[in-house]
Design an enzyme around this catalytic site. Structure first.
Site, PDB file in Angstrom:
ATOM      1  CG  HIS A   1      -1.893  -1.137   1.166  1.00 54.41           C
ATOM      2  ND1 HIS A   1      -1.813  -1.833   2.389  1.00 54.41           N
ATOM      3  CD2 HIS A   1      -2.872  -1.402   0.595  1.00 54.41           C
ATOM      4  CE1 HIS A   1      -3.023  -2.704   2.434  1.00 54.41           C
ATOM      5  NE2 HIS A   1      -3.664  -2.457   1.171  1.00 54.41           N
TER       6      HIS A   1
ATOM      7  CE  LYS B   1     -11.804  -7.041   2.319  1.00 59.51           C
ATOM      8  NZ  LYS B   1     -10.352  -6.434   1.890  1.00 59.51           N
TER       9      LYS B   1
ATOM     10  NE  ARG C   1      -3.391  -7.103  -4.740  1.00 57.58           N
ATOM     11  CZ  ARG C   1      -3.848  -7.662  -3.761  1.00 57.58           C
ATOM     12  NH1 ARG C   1      -3.496  -8.177  -2.479  1.00 57.58           N
ATOM     13  NH2 ARG C   1      -5.350  -7.719  -3.932  1.00 57.58           N
TER      14      ARG C   1
ATOM     15  CB  SER D   1      -4.450  -6.727   4.766  1.00 61.42           C
ATOM     16  OG  SER D   1      -4.129  -5.692   4.277  1.00 61.42           O
TER      17      SER D   1
HETATM   18  N1  COA Z   1      -0.248  -4.295  -1.627  1.00 59.22           N
HETATM   19  C1  COA Z   1      -0.658  -5.149  -0.808  1.00 59.22           C
HETATM   20  N2  COA Z   1      -1.891  -5.515  -0.564  1.00 59.22           N
HETATM   21  C2  COA Z   1      -2.904  -4.796  -1.343  1.00 59.22           C
HETATM   22  C3  COA Z   1      -2.749  -3.759  -2.343  1.00 59.22           C
HETATM   23  C4  COA Z   1      -1.242  -3.427  -2.430  1.00 59.22           C
HETATM   24  N3  COA Z   1      -0.771  -2.588  -3.242  1.00 59.22           N
HETATM   25  N4  COA Z   1      -3.785  -3.430  -2.904  1.00 59.22           N
HETATM   26  C5  COA Z   1      -4.763  -4.054  -2.414  1.00 59.22           C
HETATM   27  N5  COA Z   1      -4.531  -4.966  -1.464  1.00 59.22           N
HETATM   28  C6  COA Z   1      -4.768  -5.862  -0.689  1.00 59.22           C
HETATM   29  C7  COA Z   1      -5.434  -5.350   0.634  1.00 59.22           C
HETATM   30  O1  COA Z   1      -4.585  -5.757   1.639  1.00 59.22           O
HETATM   31  C8  COA Z   1      -6.747  -6.130   0.484  1.00 59.22           C
HETATM   32  O2  COA Z   1      -6.467  -7.520   1.288  1.00 59.22           O
HETATM   33  P1  COA Z   1      -7.525  -8.545   2.007  1.00 59.22           P
HETATM   34  O3  COA Z   1      -8.547  -8.658   1.242  1.00 59.22           O
HETATM   35  O4  COA Z   1      -6.578  -9.739   2.392  1.00 59.22           O
HETATM   36  O5  COA Z   1      -7.605  -7.599   3.265  1.00 59.22           O
HETATM   37  C9  COA Z   1      -7.218  -6.359  -0.659  1.00 59.22           C
HETATM   38  O6  COA Z   1      -6.041  -6.039  -1.539  1.00 59.22           O
HETATM   39  C10 COA Z   1      -8.380  -5.343  -1.088  1.00 59.22           C
HETATM   40  O7  COA Z   1      -8.302  -4.397  -0.208  1.00 59.22           O
HETATM   41  P2  COA Z   1      -8.437  -2.994  -0.155  1.00 59.22           P
HETATM   42  O8  COA Z   1      -7.305  -2.257  -0.896  1.00 59.22           O
HETATM   43  O9  COA Z   1      -8.250  -2.630   1.477  1.00 59.22           O
HETATM   44  O10 COA Z   1      -9.530  -2.692  -0.680  1.00 59.22           O
HETATM   45  P3  COA Z   1     -10.802  -3.379  -0.182  1.00 59.22           P
HETATM   46  O11 COA Z   1     -11.465  -4.114  -1.491  1.00 59.22           O
HETATM   47  O12 COA Z   1     -10.742  -3.934   1.185  1.00 59.22           O
HETATM   48  O13 COA Z   1     -11.680  -1.949   0.139  1.00 59.22           O
HETATM   49  C11 COA Z   1     -13.209  -0.076  -0.055  1.00 59.22           C
HETATM   50  C12 COA Z   1     -12.682  -1.528  -0.579  1.00 59.22           C
HETATM   51  C13 COA Z   1     -12.841   0.253   1.108  1.00 59.22           C
HETATM   52  C14 COA Z   1     -12.529   0.828  -1.158  1.00 59.22           C
HETATM   53  C15 COA Z   1     -14.553  -0.350  -0.796  1.00 59.22           C
HETATM   54  O14 COA Z   1     -15.199  -1.367   0.164  1.00 59.22           O
HETATM   55  C16 COA Z   1     -15.531   0.918  -0.269  1.00 59.22           C
HETATM   56  O15 COA Z   1     -15.405   1.847  -0.940  1.00 59.22           O
HETATM   57  N6  COA Z   1     -16.095   0.986   0.883  1.00 59.22           N
HETATM   58  C17 COA Z   1     -16.944   2.117   1.086  1.00 59.22           C
HETATM   59  C18 COA Z   1     -18.322   1.916   1.116  1.00 59.22           C
HETATM   60  C19 COA Z   1     -18.637   2.057  -0.592  1.00 59.22           C
HETATM   61  O16 COA Z   1     -18.548   3.069  -1.204  1.00 59.22           O
HETATM   62  N7  COA Z   1     -18.993   0.911  -1.259  1.00 59.22           N
HETATM   63  C20 COA Z   1     -19.445   0.729  -2.633  1.00 59.22           C
HETATM   64  C21 COA Z   1     -18.215   0.878  -3.390  1.00 59.22           C
HETATM   65  S1  COA Z   1     -18.423   0.251  -5.140  1.00 59.22           S
END
Ligand code: COA
Length: 162
Positions: free
Chosen positions: A17, A41, A90, A128
């Site tokens: 990140h 989550k 990724r 993560s």
């Molecule tokens: N390096 C390491 N890990 C990475 C990464 C990177 N560069 N980019 C993504 N990841 C991993 C994260 O660690 C995470 O791993 P996990 O699933 O094991 O926890 C996964 O990829 C995706 O995670 P993250 O980047 O945290 O995104 P998310 O998909 O969990 O988050 C939000 C999504 C928060 C952006 C989305 O849920 C959101 O917008 N929520 C707000 C409510 C909303 O508006 N919803 C409608 C959206 S359409």
């Protein structure tokens, strides 16, 4: 001023990140790392803890802000005056999920554009969930997460008896 938001769960933030965040600061005047409350989550760290950890490990990076938000990410983007959303891509397996999120966000807020950054090779397989699992099983991944994140995870797992 070009403002972008980089939303995520960050449970916990990893060097992957941080790598994306640094890349984004080269292009935007301000990058807001937005720690989401609504992620669908079960998180190991609370929202405040995730925000605090992100602040600590990014304190030396210029041109960023760390903020938590609840509700829709596009509403937060609007409030912050951002029309660009940053996400890391990724692997091909990320693509479908990211595409649907980008399209839904666009449907909700027409002005928003999503830009994808490719992380460095060494972080391509990082997530993560994987970090939490390795730490839980006693492995060490020192070059993939900041030291204080590893310490916080170990402490939290002991406390929660995970
Ligand atoms: N390096 C390491 N890990 C990475 C990464 C990177 N560069 N980019 C993504 N990841 C991993 C994260 O660690 C995470 O791993 P996990 O699933 O094991 O926890 C996964 O990829 C995706 O995670 P993250 O980047 O945290 O995104 P998310 O998909 O969990 O988050 C939000 C999504 C928060 C952006 C989305 O849920 C959101 O917008 N929520 C707000 C409510 C909303 O508006 N919803 C409608 C959206 S359409």
């Amino acid at each position: 001023m070009k403002i972008a938001i980089y939303p995520g769960t960050f449970d916990p933030i990893t060097n992957g990140h941080i790598d994306i965040l640094k890349k984004a600061t080269k292009i935007f005047d301000e990058v807001i790392l937005a720690v989401a409350s609504e992620t669908g989550k079960d998180t190991i760290f609370s929202l405040d803890e995730r925000e605090e950890i992100c602040k600590v490990v990014t304190s030396s990076i210029k041109g960023i802000k760390i903020m938590k938000f609840d509700g829709l990410v596009v509403e937060f983007a609007k409030k912050m005056g951002a029309v660009t959303m940053i996400r890391g891509l990724r692997a091909i397996s990320d693509f479908e999920y990211e595409l649907s999120q980008a399209l839904m966000n666009k449907k909700l807020y027409e002005k928003i554009e999503t830009i994808f950054f490719v992380p460095d090779n060494k972080y391509l397989y990082l997530s993560s969930t994987m970090v939490r699992q390795v730490i839980k099983l006693g492995g060490s991944i020192k070059d993939l997460i900041p030291d204080c994140v590893e310490e916080a995870l170990i402490k939290k797992m002991k406390y929660k008896k995970i």
